[in-house]
Scaffold this motif. Structure first.
Motif, short mmCIF file in Angstrom:
data_model
loop_
_atom_site.label_atom_id
_atom_site.label_comp_id
_atom_site.label_asym_id
_atom_site.label_seq_id
_atom_site.Cartn_x
_atom_site.Cartn_y
_atom_site.Cartn_z
N SER A 65 0.83 -1.20 0.00
CA SER A 65 0.00 0.00 0.00
C SER A 65 0.87 1.26 0.00
O SER A 65 0.63 2.20 -0.77
CB SER A 65 -0.92 0.00 1.22
OG SER A 65 -1.63 1.22 1.32
N TRP A 152 -5.16 0.97 -3.82
CA TRP A 152 -6.50 0.74 -3.28
C TRP A 152 -6.63 -0.68 -2.72
O TRP A 152 -7.05 -0.89 -1.58
CB TRP A 152 -7.51 1.01 -4.39
CG TRP A 152 -8.93 0.62 -4.10
CD1 TRP A 152 -9.55 0.63 -2.88
CD2 TRP A 152 -9.91 0.18 -5.04
NE1 TRP A 152 -10.86 0.21 -3.01
CE2 TRP A 152 -11.10 -0.05 -4.33
CE3 TRP A 152 -9.88 -0.02 -6.43
CZ2 TRP A 152 -12.27 -0.49 -4.96
CZ3 TRP A 152 -11.05 -0.46 -7.06
CH2 TRP A 152 -12.21 -0.69 -6.32
N SER A 155 -4.23 -1.23 0.28
CA SER A 155 -4.67 -0.45 1.43
C SER A 155 -5.88 -1.11 2.07
O SER A 155 -6.02 -1.14 3.31
CB SER A 155 -5.02 0.98 0.97
OG SER A 155 -5.49 1.76 2.05
N ALA A 156 -6.77 -1.68 1.25
CA ALA A 156 -7.93 -2.41 1.79
C ALA A 156 -7.48 -3.66 2.53
O ALA A 156 -8.05 -4.02 3.57
CB ALA A 156 -8.88 -2.78 0.65
N ARG A 159 -6.27 -2.51 5.87
CA ARG A 159 -7.39 -2.13 6.73
C ARG A 159 -8.13 -3.37 7.22
O ARG A 159 -8.59 -3.41 8.37
CB ARG A 159 -8.34 -1.23 5.94
CG ARG A 159 -9.53 -0.74 6.75
CD ARG A 159 -9.10 0.18 7.88
NE ARG A 159 -10.23 0.50 8.74
CZ ARG A 159 -10.58 -0.20 9.81
NH1 ARG A 159 -9.87 -1.28 10.17
NH2 ARG A 159 -11.62 0.16 10.54
N PRO A 171 -13.75 -4.17 5.85
CA PRO A 171 -14.53 -3.41 4.86
C PRO A 171 -14.41 -4.06 3.48
O PRO A 171 -13.41 -4.68 3.16
CB PRO A 171 -13.87 -2.03 4.88
CG PRO A 171 -12.45 -2.30 5.28
CD PRO A 171 -12.52 -3.45 6.25
N GLU A 175 -16.36 -0.13 0.10
CA GLU A 175 -16.41 0.62 1.35
C GLU A 175 -15.08 1.31 1.62
O GLU A 175 -15.04 2.46 2.06
CB GLU A 175 -16.77 -0.32 2.51
CG GLU A 175 -18.22 -0.77 2.51
CD GLU A 175 -18.49 -1.84 3.56
OE1 GLU A 175 -19.66 -2.03 3.92
OE2 GLU A 175 -17.51 -2.49 4.03
N HIS A 176 -14.00 0.61 1.34
CA HIS A 176 -12.69 1.21 1.57
C HIS A 176 -12.42 2.36 0.61
O HIS A 176 -11.79 3.36 0.96
CB HIS A 176 -11.59 0.17 1.44
CG HIS A 176 -10.24 0.68 1.83
ND1 HIS A 176 -9.92 1.06 3.11
CD2 HIS A 176 -9.12 0.90 1.09
CE1 HIS A 176 -8.67 1.48 3.16
NE2 HIS A 176 -8.16 1.41 1.94
N ALA A 179 -13.75 5.45 1.99
CA ALA A 179 -13.31 5.78 3.35
C ALA A 179 -12.39 7.00 3.35
O ALA A 179 -11.54 7.14 2.45
CB ALA A 179 -12.59 4.59 3.98
N PHE A 182 -8.44 6.31 3.06
CA PHE A 182 -7.85 6.01 1.75
C PHE A 182 -7.55 7.29 0.99
O PHE A 182 -6.48 7.44 0.40
CB PHE A 182 -8.80 5.12 0.94
CG PHE A 182 -8.34 4.89 -0.47
CD1 PHE A 182 -7.27 4.05 -0.74
CD2 PHE A 182 -8.95 5.56 -1.53
CE1 PHE A 182 -6.82 3.86 -2.05
CE2 PHE A 182 -8.52 5.36 -2.83
CZ PHE A 182 -7.45 4.51 -3.10
#
Length: 228
Positions: A65, A152, A155-156, A159, A171, A175-176, A179, A182
């Motif tokens: 990420s 993306w 990073s998801a 998370r 998520p 949804e992420h 957010a 992000f």
């Protein structure tokens, strides 16, 4: 042997800028990897968790990420710079075309399609020539989109791992994407890239760097636009 040695020296000289930048990239990436690995294992130790192997860190959402978050902003900056300088001007900057004079970059490539040393797409003409005329910006945009998507997704992943550690449901990708975290990750890099580019364009009006093609000649007047 002498000819081969001369050829190698000439090749290094002719490609020295790319070689230097790639070496700096490799050194910086290596530093990021080992510093990030140490930091991640330090955090895991503070939470009484097992440390990650180097391979585990390299494939983690945390590392990937952060990596693609930075690549994303760089490719966006380069795409915006290449595209905007094709249409917009800054009088006095070597980074801009002269708004009062014709620029060789604006010459119709079809006028040179019969030249034997013209690029293949130019000689061929048609759609391929039109695409080639914008191939730099299109490629940079494609690299930005690819980096954005990889940022993306990873990073998801990061998370989702954080959510699992707190017993929360992870998520979804959508949804992420909506957010604030992000977009904070993205905008914090985008703004710095645009600022640094704007500073280069403006500072180069009055300041010089002898020998650099990004600068006007040291003795050039401040009003001169373009590097020549």
């Amino acid at each position: 042997m002498a000819a081969a040695s001369t050829h190698m020296k000439n090749w290094i000289r002719d490609n020295s800028l790319t070689i230097a930048l790639l070496l700096l990239f490799a050194a910086s990436l290596t530093g990021q990897v080992f510093a990030g690995w140490a930091q991640e294992n330090q955090t895991l130790a503070e939470h009484d968790q097992a440390p990650l192997t180097l391979l585990g860190f390299l494939t983690s959402g945390e590392f990937l990420s952060a990596l693609f978050e930075n690549w994303e902003s760089e490719f966006l900056q380069m795409w915006a710079y290449v595209t905007l300088t094709a249409y917009l001007f800054q009088r006095g900057s070597p980074e801009s075309k002269d708004p009062d004079s014709p620029s060789p970059q604006d010459r119709d490539p079809a006028l040179d399609s019969d030249k034997p040393d013209a690029p293949g797409p130019v000689r061929k003409g048609g759609l391929i020539a039109r695409l080639y005329a914008h191939s730099l910006s299109l490629t940079l945009m494609a690299l930005f989109i690819a980096s954005f998507l990889l940022h993306w997704v990873n990073s998801a992943r990061r998370r989702a791992q954080e959510a699992a550690e707190h017993g929360d449901p992870p998520p979804t990708l959508i949804e992420h994407l909506t957010a604030p975290q992000f977009w904070f990750e993205s905008f914090q890099n985008w703004q710095s890239e645009f600022l640094s580019t704007a500073m280069l364009v403006v500072l180069a009006i009055w300041l010089r760097e002898r020998g650099s093609p990004e600068s006007k000649p040291v003795s050039a007047p401040h009003s001169q636009t373009g590097s020549h």
